[in-house]
Structure formats: C-alpha cells, structure tokens
Scaffold this active site. Structure first.
Site, short mmCIF file in Angstrom:
data_model
loop_
_atom_site.label_atom_id
_atom_site.label_comp_id
_atom_site.label_asym_id
_atom_site.label_seq_id
_atom_site.Cartn_x
_atom_site.Cartn_y
_atom_site.Cartn_z
N CYS A 281 7.34 54.75 0.85
CA CYS A 281 8.30 55.43 -0.02
C CYS A 281 7.67 56.55 -0.84
O CYS A 281 8.36 57.24 -1.58
CB CYS A 281 8.95 54.42 -0.94
SG CYS A 281 9.47 52.98 -0.02
N HIS B 88 11.37 56.65 -9.69
CA HIS B 88 11.42 56.03 -8.37
C HIS B 88 12.69 55.18 -8.31
O HIS B 88 13.41 55.24 -7.33
CB HIS B 88 10.14 55.22 -8.10
CG HIS B 88 10.01 54.82 -6.68
ND1 HIS B 88 10.04 55.73 -5.64
CD2 HIS B 88 9.88 53.60 -6.09
CE1 HIS B 88 9.94 55.08 -4.49
NE2 HIS B 88 9.83 53.79 -4.73
N GLU C 47 8.51 50.21 -13.65
CA GLU C 47 8.48 51.66 -13.85
C GLU C 47 8.75 52.00 -15.31
O GLU C 47 8.05 52.85 -15.90
CB GLU C 47 9.50 52.35 -12.94
CG GLU C 47 9.47 53.87 -13.04
CD GLU C 47 10.25 54.56 -11.94
OE1 GLU C 47 11.01 53.88 -11.22
OE2 GLU C 47 10.08 55.79 -11.78
N LYS D 290 18.69 57.83 -6.58
CA LYS D 290 18.90 56.93 -5.43
C LYS D 290 20.26 56.23 -5.54
O LYS D 290 20.81 55.78 -4.55
CB LYS D 290 17.80 55.87 -5.37
CG LYS D 290 16.46 56.42 -4.89
CD LYS D 290 15.43 55.32 -4.72
CE LYS D 290 14.09 55.87 -4.21
NZ LYS D 290 13.33 56.58 -5.25
N HIS E 163 18.02 55.20 -0.99
CA HIS E 163 16.56 55.33 -0.91
C HIS E 163 16.20 55.95 0.44
O HIS E 163 16.34 55.31 1.47
CB HIS E 163 15.93 53.95 -1.08
CG HIS E 163 14.44 53.98 -1.28
ND1 HIS E 163 13.65 55.04 -0.85
CD2 HIS E 163 13.60 53.10 -1.86
CE1 HIS E 163 12.39 54.79 -1.17
NE2 HIS E 163 12.32 53.62 -1.78
N PHE F 87 5.66 50.77 -1.36
CA PHE F 87 5.12 49.52 -0.84
C PHE F 87 3.68 49.77 -0.43
O PHE F 87 3.34 50.84 0.10
CB PHE F 87 5.92 49.08 0.40
CG PHE F 87 7.12 48.24 0.07
CD1 PHE F 87 7.43 47.87 -1.22
CD2 PHE F 87 7.96 47.81 1.10
CE1 PHE F 87 8.54 47.08 -1.50
CE2 PHE F 87 9.07 47.03 0.83
CZ PHE F 87 9.37 46.67 -0.46
#
Lengths: 402, 85
Positions: A162, A294, A305, A326, A331, A390
């Site tokens: 990502c 994010h 975050e 998002k 995403h 990830f």
C-alpha cells in the site's frame, strides 16, 4: 540540490475519469464505492468496492493493445496521457534520454493471473495466450508508458504493497532533485477488483461489507478501489524557463520500516517516517496544515496513525486537518498514494480540504480534526501524504504551495 | 471452414490486411508479422484446430512445423490433425 515541482497530473479512478472530475468529487465528498461487478462476484462475501464502472477499454485501445495491456496498464496509460498533455512536454533528444518512469503497483496484472488460472484450473484448458507474462508483469505499465512517450531514462516499478506509489514518487523526486534528470514521470496504478483479487483479501478479515469509515468509532474495515494517477515531476528552473504551469512543489520525503510485524502497523515506524520527511523538507512542522492520511478504515491503522501524528506534531496536531479520501475512492493499494496526492494538490493549490466521508461517531483514539463529511476551505502552506504498508513499510511525502 | 481459409483468416488478422490479399505463397515475414505476432499466430492456430504445434522461438528453424508460408502451415496442420487425432 534542485527544487522539484509538479507540472502535470492525470488520473482515472472510481470518483473521476480525469483530474478535474476527481478534484470536483473530492470537493463534493462524492463516494465512488458501489456494488462490484465481475465474474463470480456472488461467491464473495465482500461485494463492494471503488470500481470504475463507466470505462470502456475498447474506446481507448485497439485489439493488439488490449491483448498486451492488463487493466492496471490501461488505467496507467489513460492517466499518463492526461498528465503529459497537461505538462506540455514533448520528449526527444537529451530530455527523452534522461526522463524515466517510476511507478508503484502492488499486484500488477492481477486480472490477467486470475483469468488465466481460471482457464487452466477451472475450465481445464491446456493453453494460455502467449502474452500472459508480458501482460501481467509488474513493470508492464512502466514499460508501455516509456515506449509510448519515448522515455529512455531510469524506468522501473516499486512494489511495497500500500506504500508502492509513495515509494515510487519518492524515487522520482530523488532523481530530479539530484539533477540526474530534469523531468520524471511517476505515480502508480492498481486494479485487483476481480474474483481472485478480492477472495485473497477476504481471507485476512479486514474488509468492510458496507462502507469505508476512516476514524469513525463504528469503522469496520477497508474497502478496495482501483485506479491510477500519474504526475510529471520537473526541476523548478526547467519548468520556469518554458513557462510551465506549476501545480505545487515537492519538498521532501522519508521512508522507514517498522521491522516489527508483517501486518500490524507501528506508531514508531509511522512517526519516524513523518518526522524524517519534515526534516528532509527542511520545514517547520507548524507550517503543516493538512495531512492526507493513510486512513484505511481498519481499527488498527487509524488509531496507530493518529497516535503517530500526535507524537510528531505535539500541540500542533490539534490544528492540523487530517482526512482519508479512501472513504470516497476506496483503498487503491499500490496506486493509492498517487491518487491521494490529488487531495494534497487540492488543499495547496485551491485551498480546499477533502473530507473524510462516512464519518458517524467520534473515536477518542482518533481525536484529531478529520474533516468529517464536508470539504472545508482553508489556506494551507504545507501538506503531507502518508502511506503505511503491510510489511511495515512507510513512505511519506511533503508538498508545498507555490 | 476449411483449413486454408481459417489459416488465411488468422494470418490476415495478425498482419491487419484483407484475407483476399493473401495467397499460398504469402510468408509471415513478407507480411511484417514480428516475433510476438508469430507466437500469437501459433496460439490462434492451436486454438482453432485443437492441436499442439511444436515450436520453440529460440530455434524457429529447427521446428518440425514449417511456419514460413500459408501453404507450409496448411500442410503442417493437416499432418498434425492426422497424428494427434
């Protein structure tokens, strides 16, 4: 060190067929998440996504091109056409020799894998089309873009889940800043909205069945999207000399690895990426007005975050607007940082902060100004864009108004 | 459709010409079909006739299947259909 600006931007995603449509959708807080449409969708438990429904590849590409272009490549080329046209650049001679393409994608040609596995495993076919490999490879989009525009400089693809696009744009930025080339084409693309692509994600149990609600207490997971965004990064004086339209400046970046867990995010890894990016940009953290988060809408990401942002900015964190787009486009995995850079452009260039839509309920663990549900007018000098992948791989970009 | 007409259809499609522009003597090379076009043609022929064509792009001249012209391709297909029936 050279200063680096953006002189071209293009995109296609579920909230816009081009840059200006996307800008308008971000202003309006339009949601592009809808019922997924593809073969065998009824066998999935996750049936929503930010899918581009009104896109007809046959209108853009001939049969030979379609046999070589996976959907992620198609989206890349459409976004690139817009970005390069907007930049006004043509590539020949020395400029063509030095200009390259750095793109991000996590999965590459996922639909091509999926279609051909289905053919040989499910349908029992013993033969696949000869272009399967050049179609699915993760560098296909970068290579086709390079061929189409005669871009002969450093060209490659970065795959860091990502964070792929942010890592890619950071590399392109480095190349221009260090005077290796006055121009680079960069961004990212992802299209894994197919049966196998979603089935794999279902297994992780992190997907929402109904909506992406970043930072909201009732958030219940991420929603996938698809799309591409491509930018032209150009050295400031080069852009000025030719009278280019300068969209914004890229001031700095940083990358870090959590070195901790293959899926769970780390506050420390994220905070180090943000604070090092501000240091690299040589800016005051008090000048940061907007963060494109994010913000995946998972329980783990959003609170981690917010904690990282609070750690880095201290008291100033309360004055920063932080939103996750998002909630609108989903995403976009390896392409997400590129599409989300458009929200930073909207903030810096137009003074409009994109909202976090679908926000219902305050979460004390996400106690920042997340710009709930409606866009806001605000003058912003600096914006940052977060991507925390990830694998614990983080990449943060810092952008400045011109 | 007979073998010859189908072969001509596949090759003409690859070369982006009309089938009527092809003859038995037409070669893939003269039609400007490149290496990717060649492997795609072989794939299309295999699909159309349900046969396996022995062909290695590294050693195109050592293939027992003569891919050079429409006539040799038709002969090769007839032989393979017999063998693989």
């Amino acid at each position: 060190m050279k200063r680096v600006v953006i002189t071209g931007a293009g995109t296609i995603n579920s909230i816009g067929q081009d840059f200006s449509q996307t800008i308008n959708s971000l202003r309006e807080g339009r949601c592009g998440i809808s019922s997924l449409k593809f073969k065998d969708v009824e066998r999935l438990s996750i049936k929503i996504g930010g899918q581009i429904h009104d896109f007809e590849p046959e209108r853009h590409f001939n049969r030979q091109q379609l046999s070589l272009y996976d959907r992620y490549t198609q989206l890349t080329l459409i976004a690139a056409d817009e970005a390069i046209a907007q930049s006004g650049l043509t590539f020949n001679g020395e400029l063509a020799a030095s200009t390259g393409v750095v793109l991000g994608t996590a999965g590459g040609g996922v639909s091509t894998w999926d279609d051909n596995y289905r053919a040989v495993y499910e349908e029992g076919k013993n033969r696949v089309h000869p272009f399967v490999v050049p179609k699915l490879m993760n560098n296909a989009a970068a290579s086709h873009l390079s061929m189409k525009y005669n871009l002969k400089g450093p060209t490659f693809t970065i795959s860091s889940a990502c964070a792929s696009s942010n890592h890619a744009m950071a590399q392109a930025f480095q190349i221009v800043r260090s005077a290796q080339s006055p121009v680079m084409v960069t961004g990212g693309s992802e299209s894994m909205l197919c049966f196998g692509g979603i089935k794999a994600w279902e297994g992780l149990r992190v997907m929402s069945k109904d909506a992406c609600r970043p930072f909201s207490l009732n958030r219940n997971g991420m929603v996938q999207g698809e799309g591409a965004a491509i930018f032209v990064f150009e050295e400031l004086e080069h852009a000025k000399r030719r009278g280019a339209n300068i969209i914004c400046e890229i001031k700095g970046f940083a990358m870090s690895s959590d070195a901790a867990d293959i899926v769970n995010p780390s506050k420390h890894g994220a905070a180090r990426a943000i604070s090092h990016a501000l240091k690299d940009a040589q800016v005051n953290l008090e000048d940061v007005g907007y963060i494109n988060a994010h913000g995946t809408g998972t329980a783990a990401n959003d609170k981690t975050e917010c904690a990282a942002v609070a750690d880095v900015f201290g008291h100033h964190a309360d004055k920063i607007m932080i939103s996750s787009t998002k909630s609108m486009h989903g995403h976009i995995i390896g392409g997400t940082g590129a599409v989300e850079l458009i929200a930073c452009i909207l903030a810096l260039r137009d003074g409009v902060i994109s909202p976090t839509i679908g926000y219902v309920e305050h979460d004390p663990e996400c106690a920042l100004d997340v710009v709930p549900n409606e866009a806001r007018d605000a003058k912003v000098k600096l914006a940052i864009s977060n991507a925390f992948a990830f694998g614990g791989l983080n990449a943060v970009l810092v952008l400045q108004k011109v | 459709m007979d073998i010859r007409s189908k072969v001509i259809e596949i090759i003409a499609d690859q070369a982006i010409v009309e089938p009527s522009d092809l003859s038995d003597e037409s070669t893939l090379e003269s039609l400007g079909i490149d290496s990717l076009g060649l492997v795609e043609s072989i794939f299309e022929i295999e699909e159309a006739f349900n046969i396996q064509i022995p062909f290695n792009a590294n050693q195109p001249n050592e293939s027992p299947f003569d891919i050079s012209s429409v006539a040799t391709i038709v002969q090769g297909i007839e032989k393979l259909i017999q063998e693989q029936a």
